[in-house]
Design an enzyme around this catalytic site. Sequence first.
Site, PDB file in Angstrom:
ATOM      1  N   SER A 128       0.846  -1.200   0.000  1.00  0.00           N
ATOM      2  CA  SER A 128       0.000   0.000   0.000  1.00  0.00           C
ATOM      3  C   SER A 128       0.881   1.249   0.000  1.00  0.00           C
ATOM      4  O   SER A 128       1.611   1.504  -0.945  1.00  0.00           O
ATOM      5  CB  SER A 128      -0.966  -0.049   1.193  1.00  0.00           C
ATOM      6  OG  SER A 128      -1.919   0.980   1.114  1.00  0.00           O
ATOM      7  N   LEU A 129       0.837   2.036   1.075  1.00  0.00           N
ATOM      8  CA  LEU A 129       1.696   3.217   1.203  1.00  0.00           C
ATOM      9  C   LEU A 129       3.152   2.886   0.896  1.00  0.00           C
ATOM     10  O   LEU A 129       3.879   3.688   0.299  1.00  0.00           O
ATOM     11  CB  LEU A 129       1.577   3.769   2.628  1.00  0.00           C
ATOM     12  CG  LEU A 129       2.691   4.694   3.106  1.00  0.00           C
ATOM     13  CD1 LEU A 129       2.598   6.029   2.399  1.00  0.00           C
ATOM     14  CD2 LEU A 129       2.620   4.863   4.619  1.00  0.00           C
TER      15      LEU A 129
END
Length: 294
Positions: free
Chosen positions: A89-90
Site C-alpha cells: 500500500s503506502l
Amino acid sequence: MRAFVFPGQGAQFVGMGKDLYGRDRLSGQLFEQANDILGFRITDLMFAGTDDDLKQTKVTQPAIFLHSVILAGTLPGDGIRPDMVAGHSLGEFSALVTAQALSFEDGLTLVARRANAMQKACEKTPSTMAAVLSLPDGEVERICAGITDGIVVCANYNCPGQVVISGTEAGVDAACRQLLAAGAKRAMKLKVGGAFHSPLMEPARVELEEAIRSTDFHAPVCPVYQNVDAKATVDPEMIKANLIAQLTSPVRWTQCVQNMIADGADHFVELGPGSVLQGLIRKTDGSVRTEGKQ
C-alpha cells in the site's frame, strides 16, 4: 536475489526514526527537509509524540515513508542493494523512491497529498475494514460479492489464509457474520479511519490522479512489483497508472511475494518500522530468508 520490501500504514510507533536522525548528516538533512515540505515538524511527532498523534493519517503515512526511505538510503556498503522492490500500500511509494523512479521530494509530496485525500474520503462515509483468517481467498470474495446491505470488497490479500475486507460499516458487519458462519477462524474489525482500497476511496483517487500525472517519474533501477497487478515493471507510465488505481484496488501482496520468488528472490529485507511483512512473507513461503532493518 535480494528483494527490498516496505511496510504500509499501521507499522508506526512512537520514537520511530529517532536513531536515524543522528546517524549521519544526510539523514538529518532529509528529516529537516521533510519538515519544510510538510509545513509542520513531523520529526517532533515521530520522535516524541503520542500514539494518537501518529494515528492521524496525515502524520502516519509521511512518517512511515520517511523512516523507510531514509533507512534504505543509509544502508552501509554497495553490497546491500535490491534486485527488486515492492511495498505494501503506502509502502509502494517508499519502494519507488528507493528504486529511483521518484525523487525524495516528489515522493513525500505525493504521500502527503495521498494522506490528506484519504482522510477526507474517510470523513465522507462511515466505513471500516476487517481481517479475515483461515478461509480461501475465493470464498471471501464470493461472500463479499453477495452482500447487499452496503459495500464490502476484498482490500488486502496479505498471505494465504489472511484477507482484509473493506467497505461501509453495514457491509463489513454483514460480511463478517457470513464469513464466520462459513468457517473463518476470525473476522475481526480493525482500528482504521476508513475503507482503504475500496470504491469509497474514489474521491481520493480522483484527487491523487491529478498530482501523480503532473509528477516526473523515471525508469527504476530495478523491477518494481506493484500492488494492483503484482507484476514487475520498469515502465514509468505503467507505474503511474498503477499508483492511481491503487487507492480503489486491492493490495495483492500475496501475489507480489509469490511473483518475486518465482523471479528469483530468496532473501527479503523489510525496511521501515515493524516486522509485519516478514511474517506475511514467511507464511507465503517458509523457504525464503527474511530480515528486517529499523
